[in-house]
Design an enzyme around this catalytic site. Structure first.
Site, short mmCIF file in Angstrom:
data_model
loop_
_atom_site.label_atom_id
_atom_site.label_comp_id
_atom_site.label_asym_id
_atom_site.label_seq_id
_atom_site.Cartn_x
_atom_site.Cartn_y
_atom_site.Cartn_z
N HIS A 260 0.84 -1.21 0.00
CA HIS A 260 0.00 0.00 0.00
C HIS A 260 0.88 1.26 0.00
CE1 HIS A 260 -3.72 2.27 1.08
NE2 HIS A 260 -2.86 3.07 1.69
N GLU A 261 1.81 1.32 0.92
CA GLU A 261 2.66 2.52 1.01
C GLU A 261 3.56 2.64 -0.21
OE1 GLU A 261 1.73 4.58 3.14
OE2 GLU A 261 0.60 3.24 4.47
N HIS A 264 1.77 4.67 -2.71
CA HIS A 264 1.96 6.11 -2.44
C HIS A 264 3.34 6.57 -2.92
CE1 HIS A 264 -1.67 7.03 -0.21
NE2 HIS A 264 -1.45 6.12 0.72
N GLU A 290 -4.55 8.37 -2.56
CA GLU A 290 -5.11 7.11 -2.07
C GLU A 290 -5.43 6.17 -3.23
OE1 GLU A 290 -4.83 6.72 1.07
OE2 GLU A 290 -5.81 4.77 1.27
#
Lengths: 491, 491
Positions: A260-261, A264, A290
Site C-alpha cells: 500500500h505505502e 503512495h 489514495e
C-alpha cells in the site's frame, strides 16, 4: 516573467521548508526518543510559523498581483500560478487568531482523545471535540467566503481539490445501496480460513517486504522502509520514507501495508521532476494519492497473479507450511469481515465506514447537528450498514478515529473516492495494456508504472481529480468499475 | 525588559531552526539514501539562509539596541545579551557576497578534496585550497575589525571564544618540547601487543557499546546511538544523536568511539535546562566540548579501573579468548604509535599533529605563507616531531584532513586545548571527590557526572573557557596536569 520568476523562488523556499518539516515529522514517528517530543513540537511549530509568515508576506501579495498581469504562455506555468494564488488565499483568509485557536484546540483534543478513548469516556471527551468542531465551522465559513463553495465543500476542497457533495453524494448513494447486499452474499459463500503457523520473524518479514517493494519498482536510492506505530508514506519526492509495523504472530498486515505505502511512494517518485519545488509539481489531492496506494495494494497485490508470485517467496522466507496454498492465501487476503473498526476493514466494507462518517460530518458542519447526538447516530448507522451495534462502546464507535479531534473534517471521503478511482484507472489501463494479471505474472511492473506515470503521476497538480479521470479513463468518476471489480473478485 | 523579552523570543526561534538543521544533518549522515542528497542540500541551505535573514533583520538590530539600554540584573541575562550581540555582530559584519563566495568555494574544495586526495594529486587540489584560504583571510580581517582581535585570533575565537595565540603558543611550546622525548621513552619500553581473535559481530559490539553508554549515564529517553561513516555527536540537547562505526575485525575503535561521543552527549544533557533555547544555554566552545569527550574517553574509559569493568563484559559478549587479559587489553588501549594520520593518533602523539597544523595555519592566515610551500613544510614538521616523512605522500600528509578545504581554520587547536582541559579538570575533580579510579570501580559515574554538571555543563556559555577553568580548577589552563597524567600513565 520577472514577477513569476520571483514567485517561483519564493515557492521553492517554501518547498525547502516543507522538506525540513517532512523529514522532521518522519524522524518524530520513526526515530525520535520520547524525551525529544517537546523540543520537536516547538521546532516544527516555529518552522510552520515561518513558512506561514513568508506565505502571507506583502512581497508574496505584490508579486502575485504583478505576475497575474504578466501573461504566461505555458500551461504548466498557468496552472502553477493558479495554485500559488489558491495557496496564498488559503493562508491569508484565515485570521491568525483562528489558526492559533484551532491548533491549540486540536492538540488538546488529540491529547484528551488518547486518554478518554482508552477509558471509553465519551462524556469527558465530548466538550473537546465540540470546541474543535466549533472552530472548524468558523474556518469552513471563511474558506467558503473566499472560494465561493459551501462550507463543507470548502473543507473537502482542502484535501481533494474539486471534490464536492454534488459529486460525492450520488456516488455514495449507489455504494450504500449496493454494498450491504453484496457483503451478505459474500458472507454466505465464504469458506472458513485455515490458520498459518506463527511465529514469523520480523527480520524475515522486513526482508520480504523490501523484496516486494523492489519488485513493484521502489527506488531504494531515493527512499527507505522503516517501522512506525502507524504506517505512513512520508519524506519528500526525492527521498520517500515509507513505514510499516510488524507482528510476529502474522505476516499479512505488514506485507500488504508495505505494498500500500509503495503505491503512495511510486506516485511521489513519478511526480514531474522539473516542477517538484513548485505547487504544480506536487501531489495535489488526497483522493488521487489514495487511488495510487489502493491500485497497487488492492488492484495489483491482492490479485491472483500476485499471490502466485508471493507464495514461493513466503515458503522461501518462512519455510513450507501445510496451509501455505494459493487458495488459502487468497482466502486470507480477500476475506470479508464486517467489523466495528475502519482501519481493520476489508475492501468491500471499507466504503460503508466512510459513508457513515461522511453523512455525520456533513451534518456537523452544515446542519448544526449537536455533538451529543453522535453516539446514538453512530450506533444507528452501524446497524443500518453493518448489522452491528456499538451501543455504548464509543471507544470502538464514534471515538475510534483521531481525524475529528485533530480537525480533519472533509478528509474521510478521500479513502473511498481513491478506491473508486483505483478501480476505474485499473479498467482503463487494462483496456490499453491488455491483461494486468498477465503483466504481474511476467513481473512487468515497469509497464504498469509507466502507464500510471504517463496518465497520473507525471501531471503533478496540473489537473483536478475530475479532469485527470476524464483524461485517463475517458469519463468522469463513477462507481461502475469499483462495483464490477468487487463483484468479480468476491462473488 | 520588554526588548530583552522580544530578543529572547527571536533567539528561541533561531534555536528551533538550529534544531531542524541538526536533525536534518544527522539524518543526512545516518539515514538518507544517496539520491536525496541534492534536495537535502537545498533544504538546508534555505533553512540557513532564513536564519541568517532573521539574525540580520532590522528588528534584531533595533531590539538589541534598546535591550542594552534596559539594564538587566541577572548574571545569566547579562551574559545572554552579550552573546546575542556577539552573534549579531558576527552575522552582520560579513558581507553576503563573501558568505556566499566562501560557501561556494568550500563546497567545491571539499568535493575536489575527495577526488584529489584519493589520487594523491596535490597540484590539482592546490588552487581550490588557495581560493578557500583567500576568502578565509578576507573573513578573518572582517572579524578582526569587528572584534578587535588579530585575524587568526578572530578565527580561533569563532570556535573557542577567548582562545588566542597569546594563550596557545606557550602551551604548545611546552608540549612540543616535552612530547617527542616522552614518546621515545615510551616506545623503548613498550611491549608487543598480543592480537585478539576476530570476528567481533557488529550487533554484539553495538549492544556492548549501548551498555557502556548506559553505565556512563547516557539517557536513552533523550538520545540514540546509530552508525555513520564518521562518528559524531549531533542532534540537540533534548535529543542527542551519537554515532559510531563498526568493523568486524576489531571492537576497540567502536567501543572507545562510543565512550568519546558519550562524553560529548553528557555535556549536552547537562546544559542549563532553563536557558537551552538561548545563546547562554548552549555549548559555546569546541575546546570545552572536546574536553568533555576526552575526559570521558581518555580520563575515565582508558583507565585501569574501567578496563577491569570492561573485561568481563567483553568475555560475556564475545566469549573468552586467550588474549583477553587485563594487561593485554590495557596495552592495546594505551598503545603509543607515531604515525602519519591524525585521526588514528594516540593520546601522546595527537598534540604533535595539532601543533604542526596550528603553526602552518597561523602562518597561512597571518604571514601570507604560500600554499604551494605546504607539502615541504608538512614533511619538515613530520620529521621534526615524529621522525617520519611524508615526502610526496600528500594524501597522508597535508591533504589528510577535510578541515582546511571546508574553511575550518582555527578549529584544530580545540582538540589539544580540550585534552589539556580534560586532564586539569580530572585533577581538580580528584582533589574534591577522592580517587576517580575507585569511583569507576564502584560504577559511580553519577558522582563524576554530577561534578562535571556542577562545574562545567550547567554553566552553558556563561563563561569563557578560561573563566571556567579558573572557577573549576582554581588556576588558568596549563600543561602540568596533562603532562603529569601522560607520564604517570605511559612511563
Amino acid at each position: 516573467m520577472k514577477s513569476y520568476q520571483s514567485l517561483k523562488e519564493q515557492f521553492e523556499m517554501l518547498y525547502h521548508m516543507k522538506h525540513a518539516d517532512a523529514i522532521l515529522s518522519w524522524d518524530e514517528a520513526v526515530m525520535m526518543p520520547n524525551g525529544g517530543a517537546n523540543a520537536r513540537q516547538h521546532a516544527l511549530s516555529s518552522l510552520r510559523g515561518l513558512s506561514h509568515e513568508k506565505m502571507c508576506s506583502p512581497l508574496m501579495r505584490d508579486t502575485l498581483k504583478s505576475a497575474k498581469e504578466e501573461g504566461l504562455s505555458s500551461a504548466w506555468d498557468i496552472a502553477n500560478l493558479r495554485l500559488m494564488e489558491k495557496q496564498y488565499l488559503h493562508a491569508t483568509c484565515l485570521p491568525n487568531k483562528l489558526v492559533k485557536a484551532l491548533s491549540h484546540a486540536t492538540l488538546e483534543a488529540e491529547h484528551k482523545w488518547r486518554t478518554y478513548r482508552a477509558e471509553n469516556n465519551w462524556q469527558a471527551f465530548q466538550p473537546y471535540l465540540e470546541k474543535v468542531i466549533g472552530l472548524v465551522k468558523e474556518k469552513a465559513i471563511r474558506l467558503s467566503d473566499t472560494f465561493s463553495l459551501s462550507p463543507y465543500d470548502a473543507l473537502l476542497d482542502e484535501f481533494s481539490p474539486g471534490l464536492n457533495t454534488r459529486v460525492l453524494s450520488p456516488l455514495f448513494d449507489t455504494l450504500k445501496e449496493a454494498l450491504p447486499t453484496l457483503v451478505e452474499q459474500v458472507l454466505n459463500k465464504q469458506k472458513p480460513l485455515l490458520p498459518f503457523n506463527p511465529p514469523f520473524a520480523i527480520e524475515k518479514q522486513a526482508a520480504l517486504g523490501q523484496e516486494l517493494m523492489g519488485l513493484i519498482g521502489f527506488d531504494f536510492s531515493r527512499g527507505r522502509l522503516d517501522v512506525s506505530h502507524h504506517p505512513f508514506c512520508g519524506g519528500v519526492s526525492e527521498d520517500v520514507r515509507i513505514t510499516t509495523r510488524y507482528d510476529e504472530k502474522e505476516f499479512m498486515t505488514s506485507l500488504m501495508g508495505v505494498c500500500h505505502e509503495t503505491g503512495h511512494a511510486m506516485y511521489e517518485f513519478g511526480l514531474p521532476a522539473d516542477y517538484l519545488s513548485q505547487p504544480v509539481g506536487q501531489a495535489p489531492c488526497m483522493s488521487i494519492h489514495e487511488s495510487q496506494s489502493l491500485l497497487v495494494e488492492m488492484g495489483l497485490c491482492r490479485s491472483n497473479a500476485f499471490i502466485k508470485l508471493l507464495l514461493p517467496k513466503l515458503v522461501k522466507t518462512f519455510g513450507a507450511q501445510p496451509t501455505f496454498s494459493l487458495e488459502n492465501l487468497r482466502d486470507h487476503y480477500l476475506n470479508v469481515s464486517p467489523g466495528l473498526i475502519r482501519v481493520d476493514a476489508d475492501e468491500l466494507t471499507y466504503p460503508l465506514h466512510i459513508i457513515l462518517r461522511y453523512e455525520l460530518e456533513k451534518r456537523l458542519i452544515e446542519d448544526d447537528l449537536n455533538v451529543d447526538a453522535l453516539p446514538a447516530l453512530w450506533d444507528e448507522g452501524m446497524k443500518k450498514y453493518f448489522n452491528l451495534s456499538t451501543a455504548t462502546d464509543n471507544k470502538n464507535g464514534v471515538m475510534q478515529d483521531v481525524h475529528w479531534p485533530s480537525g480533519a473534517f472533509g478528509y474521510f471521503p478521500a479513502y473511498t473516492i481513491g478506491a473508486l478511482m483505483a478501480a476505474q484507472l485499473y479498467e482503463a489501463m487494462e483496456g490499453e495494456l491488455g491483461s494486468i494479471n498477465q503483466l504481474i505474472d511476467e513481473q512487468r511492473f515497469d509497464v504498469i508504472m509507466a502507464w500510471l506515470r504517463k496518465n497520473i503521476h507525471g501531471y503533478g497538480a496540473r489537473y483536478t481529480f475530475d479532469e485527470l479521470m476524464r483524461k485517463a479513463t475517458g469519463k468522469p468518476l463513477d462507481t461502475h468499475a469499483f462495483l464490477n471489480h468487487v463483484k468479480k473478485r468476491y462473488l
